[in-house]
Design an enzyme around this catalytic site. Structure first.
Site, PDB file in Angstrom:
ATOM      1  CD  GLU A 104      -4.740  -4.624  -6.153  1.00  0.00           C
ATOM      2  OE1 GLU A 104      -5.791  -4.602  -6.452  1.00  0.00           O
ATOM      3  OE2 GLU A 104      -4.375  -3.453  -5.990  1.00  0.00           O
ATOM      4  CB  CYS A 138       4.823  -3.770  -8.143  1.00  0.00           C
ATOM      5  SG  CYS A 138       4.450  -2.863  -6.926  1.00  0.00           S
ATOM      6  CB  CYS A 146      -0.156  -0.033   5.089  1.00  0.00           C
ATOM      7  SG  CYS A 146       1.414   0.671   5.538  1.00  0.00           S
ATOM      8  CB  CYS A 159       1.237   7.356   3.817  1.00  0.00           C
ATOM      9  SG  CYS A 159       2.738   6.793   4.428  1.00  0.00           S
ATOM     10  CB  CYS A 163      -0.970   5.570   0.669  1.00  0.00           C
ATOM     11  SG  CYS A 163      -0.774   3.864   0.130  1.00  0.00           S
ATOM     12  N   GLY A 212       1.650  -2.359   1.798  1.00  0.00           N
ATOM     13  CA  GLY A 212       2.177  -2.779   2.905  1.00  0.00           C
ATOM     14  C   GLY A 212       3.668  -2.130   3.138  1.00  0.00           C
ATOM     15  CB  SER A 267       8.198   6.808   0.775  1.00  0.00           C
ATOM     16  OG  SER A 267       8.135   5.584  -0.070  1.00  0.00           O
ATOM     17  CB  CYS A 273       2.768   4.503  -7.403  1.00  0.00           C
ATOM     18  SG  CYS A 273       4.245   4.043  -8.042  1.00  0.00           S
TER      19      CYS A 273
HETATM   20  N1  SAH Z   1       5.177   1.145   2.106  1.00  0.00           N
HETATM   21  C1  SAH Z   1       6.209   1.567   1.225  1.00  0.00           C
HETATM   22  C2  SAH Z   1       6.098   0.848   0.027  1.00  0.00           C
HETATM   23  C3  SAH Z   1       4.768   0.814  -0.886  1.00  0.00           C
HETATM   24  S1  SAH Z   1       4.248   2.275  -1.449  1.00  0.00           S
HETATM   25  C4  SAH Z   1       6.507   2.735   1.043  1.00  0.00           C
HETATM   26  O1  SAH Z   1       5.773   3.751   1.449  1.00  0.00           O
HETATM   27  O2  SAH Z   1       7.403   3.127   0.641  1.00  0.00           O
HETATM   28  C5  SAH Z   1       5.267   2.406  -2.880  1.00  0.00           C
HETATM   29  C6  SAH Z   1       5.300   4.054  -3.216  1.00  0.00           C
HETATM   30  O3  SAH Z   1       3.991   4.388  -3.973  1.00  0.00           O
HETATM   31  C7  SAH Z   1       5.695   4.950  -2.105  1.00  0.00           C
HETATM   32  O4  SAH Z   1       6.704   5.756  -2.486  1.00  0.00           O
HETATM   33  C8  SAH Z   1       4.565   5.499  -1.743  1.00  0.00           C
HETATM   34  O5  SAH Z   1       4.694   6.676  -0.834  1.00  0.00           O
HETATM   35  C9  SAH Z   1       3.745   5.902  -3.083  1.00  0.00           C
HETATM   36  N2  SAH Z   1       2.421   6.061  -2.970  1.00  0.00           N
HETATM   37  C10 SAH Z   1       1.461   5.723  -2.339  1.00  0.00           C
HETATM   38  N3  SAH Z   1       0.219   6.289  -2.400  1.00  0.00           N
HETATM   39  C11 SAH Z   1       0.579   6.954  -3.830  1.00  0.00           C
HETATM   40  C12 SAH Z   1      -0.320   7.461  -4.714  1.00  0.00           C
HETATM   41  N4  SAH Z   1      -1.845   7.692  -4.505  1.00  0.00           N
HETATM   42  N5  SAH Z   1       0.276   7.975  -5.868  1.00  0.00           N
HETATM   43  C13 SAH Z   1       1.568   8.044  -6.289  1.00  0.00           C
HETATM   44  N6  SAH Z   1       2.317   7.326  -5.310  1.00  0.00           N
HETATM   45  C14 SAH Z   1       1.783   6.704  -4.160  1.00  0.00           C
HETATM   46 FE1  SF4 Z   2       1.730   2.118   4.074  1.00  0.00          FE
HETATM   47 FE2  SF4 Z   2       3.592   2.923   2.213  1.00  0.00          FE
HETATM   48 FE3  SF4 Z   2       0.973   3.312   2.027  1.00  0.00          FE
HETATM   49 FE4  SF4 Z   2       2.513   4.861   3.644  1.00  0.00          FE
HETATM   50  S1  SF4 Z   2       2.679   4.684   1.458  1.00  0.00           S
HETATM   51  S2  SF4 Z   2       0.387   3.813   3.937  1.00  0.00           S
HETATM   52  S3  SF4 Z   2       3.998   3.144   4.378  1.00  0.00           S
HETATM   53  S4  SF4 Z   2       1.783   1.371   1.848  1.00  0.00           S
END
Ligand code: SAH
Ligand code: SF4
Length: 369
Positions: free
Chosen positions: A90, A103, A110, A114, A117, A170, A224, A344
């Protein structure tokens, strides 16, 4: 067939040099592709026909195939793009009064897993190619222009997208070899011409690759964080077990020598009852004491099957106040595109053939130079 979207500036120069053409041809073609967004070599009318025909025989402009195109009530627009073999990624356009932000995704799925996510929950499928990363920006600009987008900077002749954030699906630093050439195109004056401050890469903390980014292409950096202690972060952001907080903070300090901004942005997702207590705020203040930074508090965006809750508004405000009272710039991120799951961490795409997640197997251990 070469996809011109795959070629970073030096590669396009080499392409023409190898064919005995003058360097300005590369600049001309780059402007057709990345500033006028043509999808056909035949449309490059200031290039002599014989060269155009030779070029067309060897190269083309292959943008992404759009599987779905959705616009939210706040104007946020999400494109679901084909990534082959049943996978999709996306890209999300976020309109604001003074800028247009895109974005961008860097991988289908990925591997970093996390806990909060949606992309991580799907596992990893594959790295996107440079052309697939650049293609997201190319496509957004082209589509918004064709749709007759109105914005003061567009009327002044600039492209609709003024800011890029690598915050889609990713981990961009786990796909360094395709992401950095894409960043170079974002910055190049004959391509997208964005300043380094308007291109932000977000990482969960791949320390060796943060150093490499600093040496090779220092754009604005977002990290992050999500937790102020290793004990808590180990469970939320598993890469922390390999690169704990002290190492990560040191890498952030090193990055600042070359960064286009004089601060690092720390992202901190607010998870109800998990990392949002007053003690966490105080620990966070201590953690970032030596790193010039801004902290961006992100209200957790739930997705189907997620085990966390969103912190209540008042608790997020109190958390922000504690940081601010300690002299830290802290903001609460506005959630955009909620009604189309474009916020996000909600980006899901579709990921087939999912590969069993194993941190050790997936993440490049050392930096190859
Ligand atoms: N992989 C990279 C970039 C993509 S995620 C990273 O982790 O930084 C972009 C941001 O969204 C990151 O800070 C991530 O931790 C946050 N994020 C992931 N899942 C989320 C959620 N369910 N609610 C809010 N932010 C989230
Ligand atoms: Fe991957 Fe970023 Fe999601 Fe963590 S928050 S699983 S690094 S996309």
């Amino acid at each position: 067939m070469i996809n011109l979207l795959d070629l970073e500036p030096a590669a396009l120069d080499a392409f023409f040099a190898e064919r005995g053409e003058k360097p300005f041809r590369a600049r001309q073609v780059s402007r057709w592709v990345h500033q006028r967004f043509v999808d056909d070599v035949g449309a490059m009318t200031d290039i002599a026909r014989p060269l155009r025909e030779r070029l067309a025989a060897e190269a083309g402009i292959r943008g992404p195939r759009v599987l779905r195109d959705t616009t939210a009530s706040d104007g946020t627009r999400k494109w679901l793009l084909d990534a082959g073999k049943g996978n999709a990624v996306e890209a999300v356009y976020i309109p604001e009064d003074d800028r247009g932000t895109l974005c961008i995704s860097s991988q289908a799925g990925c591997a970093l897993d996390c806990a909060f996510c949606s992309t991580g929950k799907q596992g990893f499928n594959r790295n996107l190619e440079t052309g697939e990363i650049v293609g997201q920006l190319w496509h957004a600009n082209r589509t918004l222009l064709m749709d007759g987008i109105r914005a003061p900077w567009v009327e002044a002749g600039r492209a609709p997208i003024t800011n890029v954030v690598m915050m889609g699906m990713g981990e961009p630093l786990a796909n360094f070899d395709h992401v950095v050439p894409a960043l170079r195109l974002f910055l190049d004056d004959n391509a997208y011409g964005l300043s380094r401050r308007r291109v932000t890469l977000s990482t969960s903390g791949l320390v060796p690759w943060i150093d490499r980014l600093r040496d090779e292409c220092p754009v604005a950096l977002a990290v992050s964080l999500h937790a102020p202690t290793d004990a808590l972060r180990d469970g939320l952001v598993p890469i922390n077990r390999r690169h704990p907080l002290a190492e990560l903070m040191a890498a952030c300090r090193r990055y600042l020598d070359k960064a286009p901004r004089d601060f690092i942005t720390f992202e901190y997702v607010m998870l109800d009852g998990v990392n949002d207590q007053p003690t966490h705020a105080h620990e966070l203040v201590r953690l970032v004491r030596d790193v010039p930074c801004k902290i961006n508090l992100i209200p957790f965006n739930p997705f189907p099957g997620s085990e966390f809750g969103t912190s209540p508004r008042e608790r997020i405000r109190a958390f922000a106040r504690t940081l601010q009272d300690a002299g830290i710039v802290a903001t609460i991120r506005k959630t955009r595109g909620e009604d189309i799951d474009a916020a996000c961490g909600q980006l899901a795409g579709q990921v087939q053939d999912r590969v069993k997640r194993r941190l050790a197997a997936r993440i490049p251990l050392a930096v190859a130079r």
